[in-house]
Design a protein around this motif. Structure first.
Motif, PDB file in Angstrom:
ATOM      1  N   SER A   1      21.979  20.039  -2.720  1.00  0.00           N
ATOM      2  CA  SER A   1      22.668  21.158  -2.080  1.00  0.00           C
ATOM      3  C   SER A   1      22.405  22.459  -2.835  1.00  0.00           C
ATOM      4  CB  SER A   1      24.174  20.895  -2.032  1.00  0.00           C
ATOM      5  OG  SER A   1      24.721  20.909  -3.342  1.00  0.00           O
ATOM      6  N   ALA A   2      22.610  23.567  -2.138  1.00  0.00           N
ATOM      7  CA  ALA A   2      22.497  24.878  -2.787  1.00  0.00           C
ATOM      8  C   ALA A   2      23.527  24.983  -3.908  1.00  0.00           C
ATOM      9  CB  ALA A   2      22.691  25.986  -1.759  1.00  0.00           C
ATOM     10  N   GLN A   3      24.706  24.427  -3.685  1.00  0.00           N
ATOM     11  CA  GLN A   3      25.747  24.460  -4.715  1.00  0.00           C
ATOM     12  C   GLN A   3      25.288  23.754  -5.990  1.00  0.00           C
ATOM     13  OE1 GLN A   3      29.469  22.638  -3.581  1.00  0.00           O
ATOM     14  NE2 GLN A   3      30.364  22.899  -5.598  1.00  0.00           N
ATOM     15  N   ALA A   4      24.625  22.623  -5.843  1.00  0.00           N
ATOM     16  CA  ALA A   4      24.135  21.893  -7.022  1.00  0.00           C
ATOM     17  C   ALA A   4      23.110  22.721  -7.778  1.00  0.00           C
ATOM     18  CB  ALA A   4      23.541  20.553  -6.604  1.00  0.00           C
ATOM     19  N   MET A   5      22.215  23.408  -7.045  1.00  0.00           N
ATOM     20  CA  MET A   5      21.194  24.228  -7.696  1.00  0.00           C
ATOM     21  C   MET A   5      21.839  25.372  -8.482  1.00  0.00           C
ATOM     22  SD  MET A   5      17.997  26.301  -6.080  1.00  0.00           S
ATOM     23  CE  MET A   5      19.088  27.493  -5.358  1.00  0.00           C
ATOM     24  N   VAL A   6      22.808  26.037  -7.881  1.00  0.00           N
ATOM     25  CA  VAL A   6      23.480  27.157  -8.551  1.00  0.00           C
ATOM     26  C   VAL A   6      24.292  26.649  -9.745  1.00  0.00           C
ATOM     27  CG1 VAL A   6      25.223  28.968  -8.274  1.00  0.00           C
ATOM     28  CG2 VAL A   6      23.519  28.595  -6.486  1.00  0.00           C
ATOM     29  N   THR A   7      24.952  25.511  -9.586  1.00  0.00           N
ATOM     30  CA  THR A   7      25.741  24.941 -10.679  1.00  0.00           C
ATOM     31  C   THR A   7      24.852  24.579 -11.862  1.00  0.00           C
ATOM     32  OG1 THR A   7      27.390  24.117  -9.118  1.00  0.00           O
ATOM     33  CG2 THR A   7      27.342  23.082 -11.295  1.00  0.00           C
TER      34      THR A   7
END
Length: 131
Positions: A101-107
């Motif tokens: 997910s995009a969230q995982a990449m940003v995290t």
């Protein structure tokens, strides 16, 4: 080959993690690494920087994860561009809390930023970094 290290003559080669659970990623990583092996400069193009990059999903492996040893600071504009680019890969993108997910990449970028003293960073395994 239409595209080769000899034709492009890159100064940096970055490839997927050899610990990826995707077998095609592993094969590509081994091939890229082998193509950059040291040789006399008159024999073939010498790539000064050879790194593998990580993805959050690379944590899902039965192999020992290689410790990252190179950080590149990113700013908010660059993170936003990465998210926008990731969203173009609709077949790969998953909704949070999936590791794709995009969230995982940003995290992951925030974690690597915390580890390197900045807001966001990407981490790599450096095999060669000739300065």
């Amino acid at each position: 080959s239409k595209v080769s290290i000899e034709k492009v003559k890159p100064t940096i080669v970055a490839f997927t993690s050899p610990q990826s659970y995707n077998q095609d990623h592993r094969i590509a990583a081994f091939a890229a690494h082998a193509s950059c092996r040291p040789a006399l400069r008159r024999a073939k193009h010498f790539v000064e920087t050879v790194v593998s990059y990580e993805e959050a999903v690379d944590q899902w492996t039965l192999e020992n994860n290689v410790e990252v040893n190179l950080f590149v600071s990113l700013n908010k504009t660059e993170i936003d561009a990465k998210v926008k680019s990731l969203k173009l890969y609709k077949s790969q993108l998953r909704p949070a809390p999936n590791l794709r997910s995009a969230q995982a990449m940003v995290t992951l970028a925030k974690l690597r930023g915390l580890q390197s003293g900045t807001n966001f960073a990407e981490a790599f395994v450096s095999y060669r970094n000739l300065i």
